[in-house]
Design a protein around this motif. Sequence first.
Motif, PDB file in Angstrom:
ATOM      1  N   UNK B  25      18.564 -29.776  46.488  1.00  0.00           N
ATOM      2  CA  UNK B  25      19.067 -28.933  47.574  1.00  0.00           C
ATOM      3  C   UNK B  25      20.343 -28.325  46.926  1.00  0.00           C
ATOM      4  N   UNK B  26      20.130 -27.080  46.910  1.00  0.00           N
ATOM      5  CA  UNK B  26      21.555 -26.397  46.236  1.00  0.00           C
ATOM      6  C   UNK B  26      22.948 -26.807  47.215  1.00  0.00           C
ATOM      7  N   UNK B  27      23.971 -27.101  46.449  1.00  0.00           N
ATOM      8  CA  UNK B  27      24.126 -27.164  45.259  1.00  0.00           C
ATOM      9  C   UNK B  27      23.836 -28.426  44.511  1.00  0.00           C
ATOM     10  N   UNK B  28      23.095 -29.302  44.966  1.00  0.00           N
ATOM     11  CA  UNK B  28      22.518 -30.461  44.304  1.00  0.00           C
ATOM     12  C   UNK B  28      21.345 -30.551  43.590  1.00  0.00           C
ATOM     13  N   UNK B  29      21.414 -29.963  42.366  1.00  0.00           N
ATOM     14  CA  UNK B  29      19.896 -29.093  41.857  1.00  0.00           C
ATOM     15  C   UNK B  29      19.669 -30.411  40.878  1.00  0.00           C
ATOM     16  N   UNK B  30      18.516 -30.981  40.593  1.00  0.00           N
ATOM     17  CA  UNK B  30      18.168 -32.059  39.835  1.00  0.00           C
ATOM     18  C   UNK B  30      17.032 -31.498  38.826  1.00  0.00           C
ATOM     19  N   UNK B  31      17.398 -32.075  37.453  1.00  0.00           N
ATOM     20  CA  UNK B  31      16.447 -31.677  36.421  1.00  0.00           C
ATOM     21  C   UNK B  31      16.086 -32.844  35.698  1.00  0.00           C
ATOM     22  N   UNK B  32      14.685 -33.102  35.399  1.00  0.00           N
ATOM     23  CA  UNK B  32      14.582 -34.129  34.489  1.00  0.00           C
ATOM     24  C   UNK B  32      14.739 -33.615  33.223  1.00  0.00           C
ATOM     25  N   UNK B  33      15.621 -34.345  32.408  1.00  0.00           N
ATOM     26  CA  UNK B  33      15.722 -33.717  30.944  1.00  0.00           C
ATOM     27  C   UNK B  33      15.319 -34.585  29.961  1.00  0.00           C
ATOM     28  N   UNK B  34      14.836 -35.920  30.310  1.00  0.00           N
ATOM     29  CA  UNK B  34      14.220 -36.828  29.032  1.00  0.00           C
ATOM     30  C   UNK B  34      13.622 -37.732  29.656  1.00  0.00           C
ATOM     31  N   UNK B  35      12.761 -38.279  28.751  1.00  0.00           N
ATOM     32  CA  UNK B  35      11.829 -39.606  28.954  1.00  0.00           C
ATOM     33  C   UNK B  35      11.678 -40.328  27.521  1.00  0.00           C
ATOM     34  N   UNK B  36      12.646 -41.247  27.334  1.00  0.00           N
ATOM     35  CA  UNK B  36      12.461 -42.090  26.023  1.00  0.00           C
ATOM     36  C   UNK B  36      12.693 -43.435  26.418  1.00  0.00           C
ATOM     37  N   UNK B  37      11.902 -44.295  25.554  1.00  0.00           N
ATOM     38  CA  UNK B  37      11.894 -45.697  25.685  1.00  0.00           C
ATOM     39  C   UNK B  37      11.925 -46.200  27.062  1.00  0.00           C
ATOM     40  N   UNK B  38      11.061 -45.607  28.001  1.00  0.00           N
ATOM     41  CA  UNK B  38      10.734 -46.104  29.348  1.00  0.00           C
ATOM     42  C   UNK B  38      12.051 -45.588  30.281  1.00  0.00           C
ATOM     43  N   UNK B  39      12.706 -45.069  29.866  1.00  0.00           N
ATOM     44  CA  UNK B  39      13.914 -44.486  30.900  1.00  0.00           C
ATOM     45  C   UNK B  39      13.707 -43.148  31.070  1.00  0.00           C
ATOM     46  N   UNK B  40      13.816 -42.620  32.217  1.00  0.00           N
ATOM     47  CA  UNK B  40      13.868 -41.216  32.517  1.00  0.00           C
ATOM     48  C   UNK B  40      15.124 -40.733  32.739  1.00  0.00           C
TER      49      UNK B  40
END
Lengths: 226, 246
Positions: B25-40
Amino acid sequence: MDTTALLLADGRFPSGGHAHSAGLEAAVAAGQVNGLPELETFLRGRLATAGRVAAAFAAATRRVAADEPEPAATVTLLDEELDARTASPALRRASRRQGRALLRAGRATWPAPLLNRVPAHPDGYHHPVALGLTAAAAGLSPADAALIGAYGVLTGPASAAVRLLGLDPYGTQALLARLAGACDAVARAAVADAALPPADLPAHTAPLADIHAENHATWEVRLFAS
Amino acid sequence: MRAHARLSAEADGRGGTRLSRLRAESPLLLRQTGATGGTVTVHLVGGAAGPLGGDDLRLDVAVGPGAALCLRTVAASIALPGRRGERSQYTVSVTVAAGGVLHWLPEPTVAAAACHHAALATVDLEQGASLVWRDELICGRHGEQPGDLTVSTRVRYAGRALLHQTLEIGPGADGWSGPGVLGGARATGSLLRVAPHEPPVAPRLLGPTAVWMPLAGPAALITATADTSQRLRDYLDAALPALADT
């Protein structure tokens, strides 16, 4: 405030408090306290952090110890909450040592049966908890416990400063007199906080208190135990 | 501005982690930016300058059993005053289940002049949960004195208080910049590491104003003050090099 309260607040009460500088010795060694002006900001910062926590936990422990029929579990919880508020292991040790010494002197001075309702802690209770228990045994109020807790946070390092820096004792007393209003205010707030659940009691912290305590603990030669 | 964002991470059953809920919810915008070795990895993308006086922002994060989440921000947050001196508040509530891992590695919070901000975090860890939690505070932008800012963090482990610290800076906090609290440092911060499967660490000095301390529970905390944000980050990173590039 009566004679009993004055006895417990007195630096001559045989609880070993004079051996601790509450971080002042390390602050002096770091070149951060050289005279009365820096001592004043040091004490104001201590009062707003350690002073608020000590006063609130002393008042809360006094309330539970004297007013509840089975205080043991809550006293243990208060002690655990102080562990969570004391990140530095050197500060945890110093607090428990002072707590143990205070409670020993307190039991001998005011041998009240209510102290038997609280189990002994193997390492000694944290100092504010021990102060609250002693205040309960002495028949003092939560307000007395809070005031003595806040006052001790000021007077301990102030007398250490006189010894470490050779400060003018009159000037140091005048400084303490100037801080009296702030000390009273901290104690009043602590009494209001004392009925809160232990988790909600003040947790004010000072990064340098931890940093100075851990540095100080590594010294081979020091005048004060903390 | 009022906003309430929610983020939940769950084990996907194949050794990885998936986001089962991502409600921004703006201004708290969340983006998934990676997924490596089991960690998002999720970045909090600041949608507006702030927090600004009057803002009431909430973020709830839940990490399920066996899931691993790393939460970062793209830039420092600058706490700014409102027009009429209103308070702003940022409340973070976190739960991490047994076997779950959370790395909370935001960029610093900067207390701008005349701000009136409180950042309140509560973290509940089940027994067997792991956590890295970084907090960095910069007292004022370049050449300015900060307003009033409170950072309060309470962490419970297996139902017991593990760490509870409240730091207040600014004109309303008596003695905050003096030798009892920050000693004139412009930056201060801490890094908490809860690692129930690792042996306890010994206390260690990392520099004249940085220490690494074992807590009473199964965790260790680095606490530091520094002249600059970079020096502070170096202190917090130096003790945990394996985490620096998480």
